[in-house]
Design a protein around this motif. Structure first.
Motif, short mmCIF file in Angstrom:
data_model
loop_
_atom_site.label_atom_id
_atom_site.label_comp_id
_atom_site.label_asym_id
_atom_site.label_seq_id
_atom_site.Cartn_x
_atom_site.Cartn_y
_atom_site.Cartn_z
N SER A 178 35.67 32.02 43.45
CA SER A 178 35.15 31.39 42.23
C SER A 178 36.30 31.25 41.23
N ALA A 179 36.10 30.42 40.23
CA ALA A 179 37.13 30.25 39.19
C ALA A 179 37.41 31.58 38.50
N GLU A 180 36.38 32.37 38.25
CA GLU A 180 36.57 33.67 37.60
C GLU A 180 37.41 34.60 38.46
N GLN A 181 37.17 34.59 39.77
CA GLN A 181 37.97 35.41 40.68
C GLN A 181 39.42 34.94 40.70
N ARG A 182 39.63 33.63 40.72
CA ARG A 182 40.99 33.10 40.74
C ARG A 182 41.74 33.47 39.47
N VAL A 183 41.08 33.36 38.32
CA VAL A 183 41.70 33.75 37.05
C VAL A 183 42.09 35.22 37.10
N SER A 184 41.20 36.06 37.57
CA SER A 184 41.46 37.50 37.65
C SER A 184 42.61 37.81 38.61
N LEU A 185 42.61 37.18 39.77
CA LEU A 185 43.68 37.41 40.76
C LEU A 185 45.04 36.99 40.22
N ILE A 186 45.08 35.88 39.52
CA ILE A 186 46.34 35.40 38.93
C ILE A 186 46.78 36.33 37.80
N ALA A 187 45.85 36.68 36.91
CA ALA A 187 46.18 37.52 35.75
C ALA A 187 46.81 38.83 36.17
N ALA A 188 46.39 39.38 37.30
CA ALA A 188 46.93 40.64 37.78
C ALA A 188 48.40 40.55 38.17
N ASN A 189 48.92 39.32 38.29
CA ASN A 189 50.31 39.12 38.70
C ASN A 189 51.22 38.65 37.57
N LEU A 190 50.76 38.76 36.34
CA LEU A 190 51.52 38.24 35.20
C LEU A 190 52.27 39.31 34.41
N GLY A 191 52.31 40.54 34.91
CA GLY A 191 52.95 41.64 34.20
C GLY A 191 54.39 41.37 33.79
N ASP A 192 55.14 40.69 34.63
CA ASP A 192 56.55 40.38 34.34
C ASP A 192 56.72 39.08 33.57
N LEU A 193 55.63 38.45 33.19
CA LEU A 193 55.67 37.16 32.52
C LEU A 193 54.86 37.23 31.22
N PRO A 194 55.41 37.87 30.19
CA PRO A 194 54.63 38.09 28.95
C PRO A 194 54.27 36.82 28.19
N ASN A 195 54.95 35.72 28.47
CA ASN A 195 54.65 34.46 27.77
C ASN A 195 53.68 33.57 28.54
N VAL A 196 53.02 34.15 29.54
CA VAL A 196 52.09 33.39 30.38
C VAL A 196 50.68 33.96 30.23
#
Length: 162
Positions: free
Chosen positions: A46-64
């Motif tokens: 689902s879109a919500e799952q995709r957002v969550s999966l992506i968000a979990a990988n943004l730790g090194d990208l504070p401007n994203v």
């Protein structure tokens, strides 16, 4: 501040997507990953799952940041006051589709530029469709997607198999 939008279905989010995103984060003050709700593709997550999966990988990208959107991409870009759209090009075969899309987007909203970014060569053959096929057949996708995405795919396909 210059904002760009990195749109897509990201179903699933791959290491190639992450590589393009990392490159965009170096070029712009802010990057918004825009997960498309409406798609002609048959989504695994689902879109919500995709957002969550992506968000979990943004730790090194504070401007994203990552959000979902519905409707025309250029309307979303206009609402966000974005300066550009980032599109990944893996191979020459991507170019024709992306070129036509960029021209149409320019026609609809001339103030938003489209910038094509190439991922590392190691990701040039990786596509979400191929990754889904490998995972569906029980193959190891850990080289192609972040660890949390590989685990989510494994669970999703295991549940589908019963």
């Amino acid at each position: 501040m210059k904002l760009c939008i990195y749109p897509g279905t990201f179903d699933p989010f791959t290491n190639g997507h992450l590589d393009v995103l990392s490159r965009a984060a170096k070029l712009f003050d802010r990057v918004t990953v825009a997960v498309a709700l409406a798609s002609t593709k048959n989504a695994l997550f689902s879109a919500e799952q995709r957002v969550s999966l992506i968000a979990a990988n943004l730790g090194d990208l504070p401007n994203v940041n990552v959000v979902s959107f519905d409707g025309l991409l250029v309307e979303f870009a206009r609402q966000q006051k974005a300066h550009a759209l980032i599109r990944g090009l893996r191979a020459l075969s991507d170019f024709e589709f992306e070129f036509n899309m960029a021209l149409m987007n320019r026609h609809l909203e001339p103030s938003v530029e489209t910038i094509f970014v190439m991922p590392k060569e190691a990701y040039s053959y990786t596509s979400s469709t191929l990754v889904k096929q490998i995972a569906k057949l029980g193959g190891d996708v850990s080289k192609f997607v972040p660890a949390n995405v590989a685990e989510a795919m494994k669970q999703t396909f295991a549940a589908a198999r019963g």
